[in-house]
Design an enzyme around this catalytic site. Sequence first.
Site, PDB file in Angstrom:
ATOM      1  N   SER A 198      33.135  43.315  51.315  1.00  0.00           N
ATOM      2  CA  SER A 198      32.015  42.520  50.817  1.00  0.00           C
ATOM      3  C   SER A 198      31.127  42.013  51.953  1.00  0.00           C
ATOM      4  O   SER A 198      31.609  41.768  53.066  1.00  0.00           O
ATOM      5  CB  SER A 198      32.583  41.321  50.051  1.00  0.00           C
ATOM      6  OG  SER A 198      31.595  40.336  49.865  1.00  0.00           O
ATOM      7  N   TYR A 214      37.595  33.928  49.406  1.00  0.00           N
ATOM      8  CA  TYR A 214      37.254  35.278  48.939  1.00  0.00           C
ATOM      9  C   TYR A 214      36.909  36.159  50.144  1.00  0.00           C
ATOM     10  O   TYR A 214      37.440  37.268  50.297  1.00  0.00           O
ATOM     11  CB  TYR A 214      36.070  35.208  47.964  1.00  0.00           C
ATOM     12  CG  TYR A 214      35.474  36.557  47.643  1.00  0.00           C
ATOM     13  CD1 TYR A 214      36.180  37.497  46.887  1.00  0.00           C
ATOM     14  CD2 TYR A 214      34.196  36.908  48.106  1.00  0.00           C
ATOM     15  CE1 TYR A 214      35.627  38.733  46.599  1.00  0.00           C
ATOM     16  CE2 TYR A 214      33.644  38.142  47.814  1.00  0.00           C
ATOM     17  CZ  TYR A 214      34.358  39.055  47.062  1.00  0.00           C
ATOM     18  OH  TYR A 214      33.820  40.284  46.781  1.00  0.00           O
TER      19      TYR A 214
HETATM   20  N1  NAD Z   1      29.307  43.104  42.407  1.00  0.00           N
HETATM   21  C1  NAD Z   1      28.996  42.727  43.632  1.00  0.00           C
HETATM   22  O1  NAD Z   1      27.865  42.324  43.927  1.00  0.00           O
HETATM   23  C2  NAD Z   1      30.031  42.783  44.729  1.00  0.00           C
HETATM   24  C3  NAD Z   1      29.667  42.331  46.006  1.00  0.00           C
HETATM   25  C4  NAD Z   1      30.607  42.397  47.032  1.00  0.00           C
HETATM   26  C5  NAD Z   1      31.868  42.914  46.792  1.00  0.00           C
HETATM   27  N2  NAD Z   1      32.206  43.325  45.535  1.00  0.00           N
HETATM   28  C6  NAD Z   1      33.563  43.843  45.329  1.00  0.00           C
HETATM   29  O2  NAD Z   1      33.485  45.068  44.611  1.00  0.00           O
HETATM   30  C7  NAD Z   1      34.592  45.206  43.734  1.00  0.00           C
HETATM   31  C8  NAD Z   1      34.113  45.432  42.314  1.00  0.00           C
HETATM   32  O3  NAD Z   1      33.309  44.315  41.949  1.00  0.00           O
HETATM   33  P1  NAD Z   1      32.706  44.144  40.489  1.00  0.00           P
HETATM   34  O4  NAD Z   1      31.402  43.467  40.663  1.00  0.00           O
HETATM   35  O5  NAD Z   1      32.805  45.404  39.739  1.00  0.00           O
HETATM   36  O6  NAD Z   1      33.728  43.054  39.918  1.00  0.00           O
HETATM   37  P2  NAD Z   1      34.430  42.937  38.475  1.00  0.00           P
HETATM   38  O7  NAD Z   1      35.096  41.618  38.451  1.00  0.00           O
HETATM   39  O8  NAD Z   1      33.454  43.272  37.401  1.00  0.00           O
HETATM   40  O9  NAD Z   1      35.523  44.085  38.525  1.00  0.00           O
HETATM   41  C9  NAD Z   1      36.797  43.935  39.094  1.00  0.00           C
HETATM   42  C10 NAD Z   1      37.819  44.337  38.048  1.00  0.00           C
HETATM   43  O10 NAD Z   1      39.106  44.250  38.645  1.00  0.00           O
HETATM   44  C11 NAD Z   1      40.013  43.754  37.687  1.00  0.00           C
HETATM   45  N3  NAD Z   1      41.100  43.104  38.420  1.00  0.00           N
HETATM   46  C12 NAD Z   1      41.069  41.924  39.112  1.00  0.00           C
HETATM   47  N4  NAD Z   1      42.254  41.639  39.646  1.00  0.00           N
HETATM   48  C13 NAD Z   1      43.072  42.681  39.296  1.00  0.00           C
HETATM   49  C14 NAD Z   1      44.455  42.955  39.545  1.00  0.00           C
HETATM   50  N5  NAD Z   1      45.197  42.131  40.252  1.00  0.00           N
HETATM   51  N6  NAD Z   1      44.979  44.107  39.016  1.00  0.00           N
HETATM   52  C15 NAD Z   1      44.226  44.960  38.285  1.00  0.00           C
HETATM   53  N7  NAD Z   1      42.929  44.714  38.013  1.00  0.00           N
HETATM   54  C16 NAD Z   1      42.353  43.595  38.522  1.00  0.00           C
HETATM   55  C17 NAD Z   1      39.225  42.777  36.828  1.00  0.00           C
HETATM   56  O11 NAD Z   1      39.756  42.647  35.531  1.00  0.00           O
HETATM   57  C18 NAD Z   1      37.836  43.420  36.819  1.00  0.00           C
HETATM   58  O12 NAD Z   1      37.604  44.173  35.638  1.00  0.00           O
HETATM   59  C19 NAD Z   1      35.431  43.947  43.922  1.00  0.00           C
HETATM   60  O13 NAD Z   1      36.441  44.221  44.852  1.00  0.00           O
HETATM   61  C20 NAD Z   1      34.439  42.948  44.496  1.00  0.00           C
HETATM   62  O14 NAD Z   1      35.088  41.972  45.272  1.00  0.00           O
HETATM   63  C21 NAD Z   1      31.307  43.277  44.508  1.00  0.00           C
END
Ligand code: NAD
Length: 338
Positions: A143, A168
């Site tokens: 991230s 985080y």
């Molecule tokens: N969306 C953004 O802008 C952004 C920015 C920086 C980093 N990220 C990273 O990208 C990745 C995807 O982000 P996103 O926006 O799709 O988030 P999101 O929360 O929509 O998707 C993450 C999914 O992981 C599942 N999850 C969480 N903990 C879990 C576990 N222990 N076991 C199994 N499933 C689990 C959740 O139910 C969720 O559906 C994440 O790692 C997030 O930290 C996203």
Amino acid sequence: MKILVTGAAGFIGFHLSERLLAEGHTVVGVDNINDYYDVNLKYARLKELGIGREDAEVFYKETISSINRNFKFVRLNLEDKEELFQLFATENFEVVCNLAAQAGVRYSIENPNVYIQSNIVGFLNILECCRHHEIKHLVYASSSSVYGMNKKVPFSEEDIVDNPVSLYAATKKSNELMAHTYSHLYKIPTTGLRFFTVYGPWGRPDMAPILFADAISNNRPIKVFNNGDMERDFTYIDDIVEGVKRVIEKSVEERGLYKIYNIGNNDSVKLLDFITQMETSLGKEATKEMLPMQMGDVKKTWANVDGLIKDYNYSPNTSLSTGIKEFINWFKDFYIES
Ligand SMILES: NC(=O)c1ccc[n+]([C@@H]2O[C@H](COP(=O)([O-])OP(=O)(O)OC[C@H]3O[C@@H](n4cnc5c(N)ncnc54)[C@H](O)[C@@H]3O)[C@@H](O)[C@H]2O)c1
């Protein structure tokens, strides 16, 4: 290719799964479908992938998609080491893309434990599974938050990222360190992708675009932190998915075993300009409640994406106005007209 996508019911994992399937890959999606945000949205995404709610709800049940035989979904927790090992043992994945994580900067202030469980223990289990099965490449989500209060812009992978300002961010930086160790010790190719504020259809309801669209549509004030003096490298979901797909599909031979890349839009947009574009797309003016900076938040993000351009010919090309229009069309369809 046979690819494991964790977090497949999540925003990025859903889009990535859809895209990989369209390219002819075989995808196994896992997710624990936690209730950090509205689970109806997660089930609705899975439905788009051909997985019904009644099947998806059941832990450890493997369900084949009704619209694409190359997609299978299993509900499980990354912390559940035995089930995860079992899945790896039976599926013979070539590539693993770990997107499952407890996301959100602000939530980590109140709920630190869940970040350690999902993002540290869960990620360790993924690494161990990759170590004990012949995985060609582990791609995982990091991230932009690892840059903390970095003042030098644009943010480069060369910058020192030793000063996270939220738990985080600390877990994401830890993932990069853990991946380095496994690449070094067990020669597992790993790629950490530092995502920068991703937005678009099927986006996350805890993030500003949906919070704003919802408030503006319902005549509620929007909360604008740091009195609007914020800038973000907003990246449209299709550009992200294209970049991740390229990383998954290309052999790591030329670039080395361990890599970290920024994956952003290579631009920084003023939050107030983002809001103006949303007002235009919604045809409605926002009432802004100006508030101070929140704990753990950063003022500005801006990605230098030269590394990804050089190694993968990455080229984010969705303009803010196009991206916001697409997002608002989906938002109206999903939340207002349905
Ligand atoms: N969306 C953004 O802008 C952004 C920015 C920086 C980093 N990220 C990273 O990208 C990745 C995807 O982000 P996103 O926006 O799709 O988030 P999101 O929360 O929509 O998707 C993450 C999914 O992981 C599942 N999850 C969480 N903990 C879990 C576990 N222990 N076991 C199994 N499933 C689990 C959740 O139910 C969720 O559906 C994440 O790692 C997030 O930290 C996203």
